[in-house]
Design an enzyme around this catalytic site. Structure first.
Site, PDB file in Angstrom:
ATOM      1  N   ARG A 270     -14.090  42.394 -21.923  1.00  0.00           N
ATOM      2  CA  ARG A 270     -13.234  42.315 -20.722  1.00  0.00           C
ATOM      3  C   ARG A 270     -11.766  42.346 -21.111  1.00  0.00           C
ATOM      4  O   ARG A 270     -10.938  42.949 -20.419  1.00  0.00           O
ATOM      5  CB  ARG A 270     -13.575  41.055 -19.915  1.00  0.00           C
TER       6      ARG A 270
ATOM      7  N   ARG B 126     -19.674  31.105 -15.192  1.00  0.00           N
ATOM      8  CA  ARG B 126     -20.007  32.498 -14.895  1.00  0.00           C
ATOM      9  C   ARG B 126     -20.779  33.142 -16.040  1.00  0.00           C
ATOM     10  O   ARG B 126     -20.488  32.896 -17.208  1.00  0.00           O
ATOM     11  CB  ARG B 126     -18.719  33.285 -14.657  1.00  0.00           C
TER      12      ARG B 126
ATOM     13  N   LYS C 224      -5.354  34.009 -12.126  1.00  0.00           N
ATOM     14  CA  LYS C 224      -5.268  34.670 -10.813  1.00  0.00           C
ATOM     15  C   LYS C 224      -6.136  33.958  -9.784  1.00  0.00           C
ATOM     16  O   LYS C 224      -5.716  33.725  -8.659  1.00  0.00           O
ATOM     17  CB  LYS C 224      -5.737  36.133 -10.896  1.00  0.00           C
TER      18      LYS C 224
ATOM     19  N   ARG D 157      -7.593  47.508 -10.770  1.00  0.00           N
ATOM     20  CA  ARG D 157      -7.800  47.220 -12.190  1.00  0.00           C
ATOM     21  C   ARG D 157      -7.576  48.453 -13.044  1.00  0.00           C
ATOM     22  O   ARG D 157      -7.747  48.392 -14.249  1.00  0.00           O
ATOM     23  CB  ARG D 157      -9.226  46.737 -12.389  1.00  0.00           C
TER      24      ARG D 157
ATOM     25  N   ARG E  88     -14.101  27.871 -18.774  1.00  0.00           N
ATOM     26  CA  ARG E  88     -13.943  27.912 -17.310  1.00  0.00           C
ATOM     27  C   ARG E  88     -15.210  27.462 -16.577  1.00  0.00           C
ATOM     28  O   ARG E  88     -16.314  27.840 -16.918  1.00  0.00           O
ATOM     29  CB  ARG E  88     -13.598  29.338 -16.895  1.00  0.00           C
TER      30      ARG E  88
END
Ligand code: AMP
Length: 215
Positions: free
Chosen positions: A171, A160, A13, A88, A127
């Protein structure tokens, strides 16, 4: 063009949002980015959000709905926006619908980036994000040309805090339990477009762009 990018953490996203926002000259509005900025700034809101974020849980609906309401009322969002990471859960989706119906500016399209669950862990642990321009890399799948630096602007890349295996597990559970019911919610509103979120990034951008162009 009022749109939502929907998908699990790591589904792309953010990557797609950054590129598409530039292409359509509308802001990408990421509640995760807004919350991380509040945490870095040490604001009251950031202090309230931090423990949920560190645990990979959802921050309270009141906080994120307030943030979104404020953000979409800003000048640069008057021609539309791409929401990334919001809503969400169903209460957030209902609050958004209510807010937008009061403005007589309903959502036009929701694009689901569908990625097999097994692939998400590798995407998330690898990431890295550019501190300057927000471009997203993956050390396993799409590394930068020079380690630790953005190809586009040479900004430093960071990992992150919540991209570690324990938090990622939480998550992904939160996505399954609380966010995935939105697929059905937007299907019933006939706003949902589902795309495969794996494969060539530019190809996915073109497919999302074709949906945006048809609005
Ligand atoms: P993201 O950058 O979208 O992966 O979000 C990072 C973290 O911020 C999430 O794991 C949540 O703790 C929090 N967060 C972001 N968006 C929301 C939202 N819409 N509702 C609740 N918490 C959120």
């Amino acid at each position: 063009m009022r749109t939502v990018l929907l998908g699990a953490p790591g589904s792309g996203k953010g990557t797609q949002g950054v590129v598409l926002a530039k292409k359509y000259k509308i802001p990408q509005i990421s509640t995760g980015d807004l919350l991380r900025a509040a945490v870095s700034a040490g604001s009251e809101l950031g202090k309230k959000a931090k423990s949920a974020m560190d645990a990979g849980a959802l921050v309270s609906d009141d906080i994120v709905i307030g943030l979104i309401g404020e953000r979409i009322s800003q000048d640069d969002a008057q021609q539309g926006y791409i929401l990334d990471g919001f809503p969400r859960n169903i209460p957030q989706a209902k609050a958004l619908d209510l807010m937008l119906s009061e403005l007589k500016q309903p959502l036009q399209s929701v694009v689901l980036l569908d990625v097999p669950f097994e692939e998400l862990m590798q995407r998330l642990t690898g990431r890295r994000t550019c501190v300057e321009c927000g471009a997203i890399y993956n050390v396993h799948l799409s590394p930068p040309k020079v380690e630790g630096h953005c190809d586009d602007c040479n900004g430093d890349l960071f990992q992150r805090a919540d991209d570690n295996e324990d938090t990622i597990g939480n998550r992904l559970n939160v996505y399954q339990e609380q966010t995935s019911p939105l697929v059905n919610y937007y299907q019933q509103q006939k706003k949902l477009h589902s795309l495969p979120g794996r494969g060539d990034v530019d190809n996915i951008t073109s497919m999302v762009g074709a949906i945006f162009d048809s609005i």
